[in-house]
Motif scaffolding. Structure first.
Motif, short mmCIF file in Angstrom:
data_model
loop_
_atom_site.label_atom_id
_atom_site.label_comp_id
_atom_site.label_asym_id
_atom_site.label_seq_id
_atom_site.Cartn_x
_atom_site.Cartn_y
_atom_site.Cartn_z
N ILE A 250 32.91 -56.68 4.86
CA ILE A 250 33.64 -55.54 4.30
C ILE A 250 32.63 -54.61 3.64
CG2 ILE A 250 35.68 -56.96 3.91
CD1 ILE A 250 35.07 -56.70 0.86
N GLY A 251 33.09 -53.39 3.34
CA GLY A 251 32.23 -52.45 2.62
C GLY A 251 30.95 -52.16 3.36
N TYR A 252 29.86 -52.05 2.61
CA TYR A 252 28.57 -51.71 3.22
C TYR A 252 28.11 -52.75 4.23
CZ TYR A 252 26.69 -54.94 -0.33
OH TYR A 252 26.44 -56.04 -1.11
N ARG A 253 28.58 -53.99 4.10
CA ARG A 253 28.24 -55.02 5.08
C ARG A 253 28.74 -54.62 6.47
NH1 ARG A 253 29.43 -57.11 0.15
NH2 ARG A 253 28.48 -59.06 -0.55
N HIS A 254 29.94 -54.01 6.50
CA HIS A 254 30.52 -53.56 7.77
C HIS A 254 29.70 -52.42 8.37
CE1 HIS A 254 33.43 -51.68 10.54
NE2 HIS A 254 33.17 -50.56 9.90
N TYR A 255 29.38 -51.42 7.57
CA TYR A 255 28.65 -50.26 8.09
C TYR A 255 27.27 -50.68 8.61
CZ TYR A 255 32.42 -47.80 5.76
OH TYR A 255 33.66 -47.36 5.38
N ASP A 256 26.62 -51.60 7.90
CA ASP A 256 25.32 -52.12 8.36
C ASP A 256 25.45 -52.85 9.69
OD1 ASP A 256 24.06 -51.15 6.11
OD2 ASP A 256 23.98 -53.08 5.07
N SER A 257 26.42 -53.76 9.77
CA SER A 257 26.53 -54.62 10.95
C SER A 257 26.95 -53.85 12.19
CB SER A 257 27.50 -55.78 10.69
OG SER A 257 28.82 -55.29 10.49
N HIS A 258 27.66 -52.73 12.00
CA HIS A 258 28.12 -51.93 13.14
C HIS A 258 27.24 -50.70 13.40
CE1 HIS A 258 31.70 -54.41 12.55
NE2 HIS A 258 32.08 -54.06 13.76
N GLY A 259 26.21 -50.53 12.59
CA GLY A 259 25.33 -49.38 12.77
C GLY A 259 26.03 -48.05 12.56
N VAL A 260 27.00 -48.02 11.65
CA VAL A 260 27.76 -46.80 11.36
C VAL A 260 27.19 -46.15 10.10
CG1 VAL A 260 30.01 -45.84 10.77
CG2 VAL A 260 29.83 -47.72 12.42
N ALA A 261 26.74 -44.93 10.23
CA ALA A 261 26.18 -44.23 9.08
C ALA A 261 27.32 -43.69 8.22
CB ALA A 261 25.29 -43.09 9.54
N PRO A 262 27.34 -44.03 6.94
CA PRO A 262 28.40 -43.50 6.08
C PRO A 262 28.08 -42.07 5.64
CG PRO A 262 26.94 -44.89 4.79
CD PRO A 262 26.45 -44.96 6.23
N LEU A 263 29.08 -41.43 5.08
CA LEU A 263 28.85 -40.12 4.48
C LEU A 263 27.98 -40.27 3.25
CD1 LEU A 263 29.57 -37.08 4.51
CD2 LEU A 263 31.58 -37.65 3.13
N PHE A 264 28.34 -41.23 2.38
CA PHE A 264 27.53 -41.59 1.22
C PHE A 264 27.56 -43.11 1.09
CE2 PHE A 264 29.07 -37.31 0.09
CZ PHE A 264 27.84 -36.67 -0.10
N PRO A 265 26.38 -43.74 0.98
CA PRO A 265 26.34 -45.20 0.96
C PRO A 265 26.76 -45.79 -0.38
CG PRO A 265 24.13 -44.29 0.79
CD PRO A 265 25.04 -43.12 1.01
N PHE A 266 27.14 -47.04 -0.34
CA PHE A 266 27.43 -47.82 -1.54
C PHE A 266 26.24 -47.74 -2.49
CE2 PHE A 266 26.88 -51.95 -3.71
CZ PHE A 266 28.09 -52.04 -4.40
N GLY A 267 26.52 -47.53 -3.77
CA GLY A 267 25.47 -47.48 -4.78
C GLY A 267 24.80 -46.13 -4.93
N PHE A 268 25.22 -45.14 -4.15
CA PHE A 268 24.56 -43.83 -4.15
C PHE A 268 25.02 -42.99 -5.33
CE2 PHE A 268 24.43 -39.33 -3.01
CZ PHE A 268 23.10 -39.17 -2.63
#
Length: 819
Positions: free
Chosen positions: A671-689
């Protein structure tokens, strides 16, 4: 030696023991005068102590920043301070127990209750929860950490089964509760409404007995969510100590009969009663015989804390050309639906009647002076029509058809009411109707919307003409009033400015689904259109800087209703783009309970996410915009480019929002940033930003892994330096990666963080301690945590998308950890 509470419980009759296992009323347990046992009182909640009143009105209270705003602070010391302050607020309402904090995770970006929770990440959530609980309980006020467990969406929330595998439970969803028990020693836990893998959490022996009491050695109280218990013997035997609210539904005489029938042992009842007495002893309720009093204590120190905490949770997402903080004496356009309306909290059980509300306009007037400001609303973002103002005369009848003489009459202050207690003590809330009469005088001529939604049957008449109908023949279940109400029914009527119109609302009680209350909302509003956006553009064109206040409010971010999308409601995106087209110095200030899509992000100069920061909202926001305070926040939840990028997007409706009574957590630990990392999906703004008004450098990472082989501990040290011209803060975030695991693991996981405050030119060496669990995963088959041999990557970063400083540690042997 026998303790006092053991002596007391053994002096009780079975009926007296049983009486402590359910509420006497909505917010308290019964006293036992024969034994000198006082009355235990509880109060919501997470962002303030509402007291024993309705969700609407009641004694005024301090409204603190909501959970996600506190989560964005990344500051455990602040959370402890807030906990201490909230304990004082709880005491002012004559209560001993706070129904907070809420620590469910942000599994999806559209959970209507995300605003009330800290983060998508279990480590951040657990760390903040521990500090909050320790602050509360240091003042002898009990925390009630909730909702245990698997309540990550609000759709069919009282009946749905959250299907979660044990590894995801252990690594993610149980972790904040585990820390609350093992590290903070929480005195109370609230079970969730939902089922967990087919069994209601309020009667789930694996959850309440095996995990909570046997593995974690919990000795506090487990209470149900309100109306969230469904049985007698199964709940008592599984480990549910307290059924709420009262009067009892499944305990009382039913539980005495269950004991006499051998379905529940006397020892089990004794244990449950002993747990209640232990909570009463810890909070002082056992000997509290003082007269019940609720006070509206408007404390100067709490005002200051709320203002500071609001600014510390504000996240600066973009600041092109260092436009912020505002400087100079130029004209400032203040635009948008949230500019003159103080959006201070979300909706649902966390809401309260605040001492006051400071809007962004109010804050900017105080900071800059009104002569520098111009205003245009531009558009609206309301989900429902604004509640009718001016007061309503109500006649109550103890029948469903308004027949006979009213049994009680009263005057309400506005167009929303929730009936938890019988008005006048004489209205039969199981069988009543009510006729409400008021007037409305429009300020403009034209078409107006008349809206009504209700937990019950209702219809609205204007000048005797039916305009909006949610009566018995038209009512359909919807997403209001905790899923007890219908969706808003809207009719239209043409009204003339300055003329007084009679408005009559007829309400009839209907049998509740789960929650035993009735409620009504009637509103009138005038739609805004192209002319208002054009006015905002004209105001922006004439100003040096345009501040656009957009987002959502507590009608959208609320308990009992997930969001249909994360697009800004109404025409707000259009408003932002129109303003940005004529003013290159456009600043967007968002107030939301979670992520939103930002199709205009490349067209504006700056963006601040201010969340719902409590009653000092406008002052906190003005402090950030003018530089009186640093925007101290970092995102506690990833902001995706679009909803479809989020972890719960699936063509299988059972994954989300749920189907056929199940919601399946198919994504497991990703879930969360783990999902975006594992799927190679660039977020608009990353967790912790999050940006600030000064610059920082993190350098010189060093690792002490001398204990890693023996007990799994590692110390990570870095130097943090403020290289800018202003004081400010930086959050050092430590992520751990295990790329050689025997099971799929996330690319990285947050396992340490520290917020550092430094003046210009200051440097500080900090060390973060990682224990063995920071490197472990839960092995379901073996029922334990394990650190496998191999190389682990440790990254000290500013956010989840930052490469940061990297070091490695290696382990040669397998390390087994107990649950």
């Amino acid at each position: 030696m026998t303790s006092r509470i053991e002596e007391l419980v053994d002096q009780m009759t079975l009926a007296e023991q049983v009486s402590l296992l359910s509420g006497e009323d909505f917010w308290s347990l019964p006293a036992i005068a024969r034994l000198g046992i006082g009355k235990l009182r509880v109060t919501d909640g997470p962002n303030g102590a509402r007291g024993g009143g309705s969700l609407i009105g009641g004694v005024k209270s301090a409204a603190f920043p909501v959970g996600i705003a506190l989560g964005a602070s990344w500051n455990v010391r602040l959370l402890h301070e807030v906990g201490v302050a909230l304990a004082e607020e709880v005491k002012s309402k004559g209560a001993h127990v706070s129904l907070a904090p809420t620590v469910n995770l942000h599994r999806t970006v559209s959970n209507g209750r995300n605003f009330e929770c800290y983060s998508e990440d279990p480590f951040l959530t657990a760390s903040l929860a521990v500090a909050y609980i320790e602050g509360l309980q240091s003042q002898r006020v009990s925390a009630t950490i909730k909702h245990f467990v698997g309540n990550e969406s609000e759709i069919e929330r009282t009946t749905i089964s959250s299907e979660v595998d044990e590894r995801a439970l252990r690594e993610l969803y149980l972790m904040p509760f585990e820390w609350a028990v093992k590290k903070a020693g929480t005195w109370a836990i609230m079970s969730s409404y939902n089922k967990l893998n087919g069994t209601y959490t309020s009667e789930n022996p694996w959850l309440l007995d095996d995990v909570l009491r046997r593995e974690w050695h919990y000795d506090g109280v487990v209470m149900s969510d309100w109306f969230g218990s469904h049985s007698t013997a199964p709940t008592v035997n599984a480990g549910l100590d307290l059924e709420m609210p009262g009067p009892t539904r499944d305990r009382g005489d039913k539980l005495v009969a269950a004991v006499e029938a051998g379905e529940v042992s006397r020892d089990t009842v004794r244990t449950r009663a002993l747990n209640i007495l232990r909570l009463m002893e810890r909070t002082g309720a056992l000997d509290d015989h003082s007269a019940f009093e609720e006070r509206a204590d408007d404390r100067a120190e709490h005002r200051a804390l709320i203002r500071r905490a609001g600014a510390e949770g504000a996240v600066l997402l973009k600041n092109e050309g260092s436009l912020l903080p505002l400087t100079g004496n130029g004209k400032v356009a203040v635009i948008g639906p949230n500019a003159k309306v103080a959006q201070i909290m979300g909706g649902g059980s966390a809401q309260l009647n605040p001492h006051y509300r400071i809007s962004p306009w109010d804050g900017l007037v105080a900071a800059l002076g009104e002569d520098r400001l111009s205003f245009a609303e531009g558009t609206r973002n309301n989900r429902f029509e604004p509640a009718l103002e001016g007061g309503l005369e109500v006649e109550y009848f103890n029948n469903p058809d308004f027949s006979g003489t009213p049994v009680f009459t009263e005057r309400l202050g506005g167009g929303e009411v929730m009936w938890f207690a019988p008005p006048g003590g004489v209205v039969d809330l199981t069988n009543f109707s009510a006729r409400l009469r008021g007037t409305f005088t429009p300020t403009a001529t034209g078409m107006h919307n008349i809206g009504v939604y209700a937990a019950g049957y209702a219809r609205v008449l204007v000048e005797g003409v039916l305009v909006a109908d949610a009566s018995a023949g038209a009512w359909e279940p919807g997403r209001t009033y905790f899923e007890e109400g219908c969706d808003e029914v809207v009719g239209q009527v043409d009204l003339e400015a300055g003329r007084e119109y009679e408005v009559v609302v007829e309400f009839v009680r209907k049998p509740p689904r789960i929650l035993g209350f009735s409620a009504l909302h009637v509103g009138i509003g005038r739609p805004l259109g192209d002319a208002e956006i054009a006015e905002a553009v004209a105001v922006a064109r004439e100003a040096g800087t345009a501040l656009v206040f957009v987002g959502r409010n507590g009608e959208w971010d609320t308990e009992g209703s997930d969001l249909a999308s994360i697009i800004l409601p109404g025409r707000q995106d259009e408003l932002v783009r129109a303003v940005a087209a004529v003013n290159p110095r456009t600043v967007v200030v968002l107030q939301t309970g979670g992520p939103v899509e930002m199709p205009w992000i490349g067209e504006v100069a700056a963006v601040v996410e201010a969340w719902y920061p409590g009653q000092e909202a406008g002052n906190s926001i003005a402090d950030v915009l003018t530089g009186a305070a640093e925007p101290g926040g970092r995102l506690p939840q990833t902001f995706p480019v679009k909803w479809a990028d989020n972890p719960t997007n699936s063509q299988d409706r059972e994954v989300y929002p749920g189907m056929d009574g199940k919601v399946r957590y198919e994504e497991g630990v990703f879930i969360g940033y783990r999902h975006y990392d594992s799927h190679g999906v660039a977020p608009l703004f990353p967790f912790g930003f999050g940006l600030g008004y000064t610059s920082f450098e993190i350098s010189d990472i060093s690792i002490d892994d001398s204990a890693f082989e023996s007990d799994g501990r590692v110390a990570v040290s870095v130097t943090v330096a403020n290289t800018g011209q202003r004081p400010g803060s930086e959050v050092v975030q430590v992520y751990v990666s295990d790329r050689e695991a025997s099971v799929p693991r996330p690319d990285k996981e947050l396992k340490g963080f520290e917020k550092v405050f430094l003046g210009p030119g200051e440097r500080m060496r900090i060390t973060l301690e990682l224990d063995a669990r920071a490197f472990a995963f839960y092995r379901v088959e073996a029922k334990h945590w394990i650190v496998e041999p191999g190389t682990f990557v440790i990254r000290a970063s500013r956010h989840a998308g930052d490469a940061g400083l990297v070091a490695e540690v290696s382990r040669q042997t397998r390390l087994m950890l107990p649950v």
